[in-house]
Design a protein around this motif. Structure first.
Motif, short mmCIF file in Angstrom:
data_model
loop_
_atom_site.label_atom_id
_atom_site.label_comp_id
_atom_site.label_asym_id
_atom_site.label_seq_id
_atom_site.Cartn_x
_atom_site.Cartn_y
_atom_site.Cartn_z
N PRO A 49 0.82 -1.22 0.00
CA PRO A 49 0.00 0.00 0.00
C PRO A 49 0.85 1.26 0.00
CG PRO A 49 -0.03 -1.04 2.17
CD PRO A 49 0.66 -2.00 1.25
N CYS A 50 0.37 2.28 -0.71
CA CYS A 50 1.05 3.57 -0.76
C CYS A 50 0.21 4.62 -0.04
CB CYS A 50 1.27 4.01 -2.20
SG CYS A 50 2.52 3.08 -3.09
N ALA A 51 0.86 5.43 0.76
CA ALA A 51 0.16 6.51 1.45
C ALA A 51 0.21 7.77 0.58
CB ALA A 51 0.76 6.76 2.83
N THR A 52 1.36 8.41 0.53
CA THR A 52 1.52 9.64 -0.24
C THR A 52 2.61 9.48 -1.29
OG1 THR A 52 0.86 11.00 1.66
CG2 THR A 52 2.08 12.10 -0.09
N VAL A 53 2.35 9.96 -2.49
CA VAL A 53 3.35 9.96 -3.55
C VAL A 53 3.56 11.39 -4.02
CG1 VAL A 53 3.96 9.15 -5.85
CG2 VAL A 53 2.71 7.64 -4.30
N CYS A 54 4.80 11.86 -3.93
CA CYS A 54 5.19 13.18 -4.42
C CYS A 54 5.98 13.00 -5.71
CB CYS A 54 6.05 13.91 -3.38
SG CYS A 54 5.20 14.27 -1.83
N TYR A 55 5.63 13.76 -6.72
CA TYR A 55 6.27 13.57 -8.02
C TYR A 55 6.37 14.91 -8.75
CZ TYR A 55 1.47 14.08 -9.61
OH TYR A 55 0.21 14.57 -9.83
N THR A 56 7.32 15.00 -9.64
CA THR A 56 7.47 16.19 -10.47
C THR A 56 6.71 15.99 -11.79
OG1 THR A 56 9.47 15.39 -11.58
CG2 THR A 56 9.76 16.61 -9.50
N GLU A 57 6.45 17.07 -12.48
CA GLU A 57 5.76 16.98 -13.76
C GLU A 57 6.59 16.21 -14.78
OE1 GLU A 57 4.82 20.93 -14.97
OE2 GLU A 57 3.12 21.13 -13.58
N VAL A 58 7.90 16.41 -14.74
CA VAL A 58 8.78 15.70 -15.66
C VAL A 58 8.68 14.19 -15.42
CG1 VAL A 58 11.18 15.29 -16.32
CG2 VAL A 58 10.37 17.62 -15.94
N GLY A 60 -0.26 6.01 -13.74
CA GLY A 60 -1.64 5.51 -13.74
C GLY A 60 -1.87 4.48 -12.65
N GLU A 61 -0.89 3.61 -12.43
CA GLU A 61 -1.01 2.61 -11.36
C GLU A 61 -1.00 3.28 -9.99
OE1 GLU A 61 2.33 0.19 -12.32
OE2 GLU A 61 1.17 -1.17 -13.59
N VAL A 62 -0.14 4.28 -9.84
CA VAL A 62 -0.07 5.01 -8.58
C VAL A 62 -1.38 5.75 -8.32
CG1 VAL A 62 1.04 6.96 -7.41
CG2 VAL A 62 2.44 5.25 -8.59
N LEU A 63 -1.95 6.29 -9.38
CA LEU A 63 -3.21 7.03 -9.27
C LEU A 63 -4.31 6.15 -8.68
CD1 LEU A 63 -4.26 9.87 -10.04
CD2 LEU A 63 -5.05 8.90 -12.21
N GLU A 64 -4.27 4.86 -9.00
CA GLU A 64 -5.27 3.92 -8.49
C GLU A 64 -4.96 3.46 -7.08
OE1 GLU A 64 -5.51 0.68 -11.16
OE2 GLU A 64 -6.34 1.86 -12.82
N ARG A 65 -3.70 3.44 -6.70
CA ARG A 65 -3.29 2.82 -5.43
C ARG A 65 -3.08 3.81 -4.29
NH1 ARG A 65 -0.52 -2.01 -6.42
NH2 ARG A 65 -1.46 -3.08 -8.20
N ALA A 66 -2.48 4.97 -4.58
CA ALA A 66 -2.03 5.87 -3.51
C ALA A 66 -3.22 6.60 -2.87
CB ALA A 66 -1.03 6.88 -4.05
N GLU A 67 -3.09 6.83 -1.57
CA GLU A 67 -4.11 7.58 -0.85
C GLU A 67 -4.04 9.07 -1.19
OE1 GLU A 67 -3.68 6.83 3.30
OE2 GLU A 67 -3.81 4.66 3.07
N GLN A 68 -2.84 9.57 -1.45
CA GLN A 68 -2.64 11.00 -1.70
C GLN A 68 -1.55 11.19 -2.73
OE1 GLN A 68 -1.54 13.13 1.86
NE2 GLN A 68 -1.37 15.10 0.84
N LEU A 69 -1.81 11.98 -3.75
CA LEU A 69 -0.82 12.32 -4.76
C LEU A 69 -0.55 13.81 -4.70
CD1 LEU A 69 -2.01 9.56 -6.00
CD2 LEU A 69 -1.03 10.40 -8.13
N GLU A 70 0.73 14.17 -4.71
CA GLU A 70 1.11 15.58 -4.60
C GLU A 70 2.14 15.93 -5.66
OE1 GLU A 70 -0.11 17.88 -2.80
OE2 GLU A 70 -1.23 16.81 -1.22
N PRO A 71 1.76 16.72 -6.67
CA PRO A 71 2.77 17.24 -7.58
C PRO A 71 3.64 18.26 -6.84
CG PRO A 71 0.63 18.19 -8.08
CD PRO A 71 0.40 17.15 -7.01
#
Length: 264
Positions: A46-55, A65-76
């Motif tokens: 399980p993933c809680a928060t994923v921080c990622y850059t636009e690049v 796309g997989e992270v979008l389905e799994r993570a509780e929170q996504l933060e650009p």
């Protein structure tokens, strides 16, 4: 998009990378990089928060796309924020927090179990975990006075195999070993002074392999509960091998013997 390194989330994530105490208090640990995140997703961690850059998002649309389905929170976040959180010099654009795993269920030993006592170098521990998974080890017990299993350096050194290992942080290794001995599991310790070389030992039956601290080896307490001790022969003038290298030699000898036995 988070662009400030003073953001509360950024501060909390930075602590996860630095402190065992913070990981325990937040109930989370930090992973860095595309490969580690891919392995976490592949093993359904399980993933809680994923921080990622636009690049990063643009370069990794499938994983995103997989992270979008799994993570509780996504933060650009900005590149500066990723660099502020990361424990590495050149982060590749993604960092995630995952919940601390529950204690692994004792699934028993069908072939080989590994006991590690007072391991201090996270690189060694990660490399041993990587090798153990590759060699098909059933379970790995690590003493609680070893480096933290959720240290980013341990996870990174395991090359993602951390997520495929059955890891257990254990307070009383002697009790664990004694429990398995009662089940007929053979216990093999490593000792530089042992007359028996590691390839002379019989690993074809279920057994536990004991490896100790990088500098001091196994404690007397653990060495005494072993059924036999084995050594790795060294040329004159060579004091010792790196612990991860020693582990690889023994684990693959055990795998070789078991593979041969399975053909008979």
């Amino acid at each position: 998009m988070i662009t400030s390194t003073r953001n509360p989330l950024v501060k909390a994530l930075r602590q996860l990378g630095k402190s065992t105490k913070a990981r325990r208090e937040q109930g989370l640990f930090l992973i860095e990089g595309t490969h580690a995140l891919s392995e976490a997703i592949a093993t359904n961690f399980p993933c809680a928060t994923v921080c990622y850059t636009e690049v990063w998002q643009q370069k990794n649309p499938v994983l995103y796309g997989e992270v979008l389905e799994r993570a509780e929170q996504l933060e650009p976040v900005s590149e500066a924020v990723i660099k502020a959180i990361a424990t590495t010099m050149n982060p590749d654009g993604v960092i995630a927090t995952l919940p601390l795993p529950d204690s692994a269920r004792d699934s028993g030993i069908n072939s080989i179990g590994l006991v590690l006592e007072t391991i201090q170098d996270p690189g060694n521990l990660g490399a041993i975990i990587r090798t153990a998974v590759a060699a098909g080890i059933d379970e790995i017990w690590v003493s609680q006075d070893s480096v933290d299993l959720t240290s980013p350096k341990v996870i990174r050194a395991s090359a993602g195999q951390w997520f495929r290992a059955n890891l257990r942080s254990q307070g009383d290794l002697v009790q664990t070993i004694e429990t398995y001995k009662k089940q007929g599991i053979k216990v093999i310790a490593t000792n530089a002074d042992a007359e028996l070389t590691y390839w002379q030992a019989d690993f074809s039956q279920p057994c536990l392999i004991l490896l100790g601290n990088e500098g001091n080896g196994l404690s007397a307490e653990l060495a005494q509960v072993a059924d036999l001790a084995v050594s790795i022969p060294l040329e004159n003038g060579v004091e010792s091998l790196n612990l991860a290298v020693s582990a690889a030699l023994i684990l693959y000898e055990a795998k070789r013997q078991r593979d041969v036995a399975s053909l008979d």
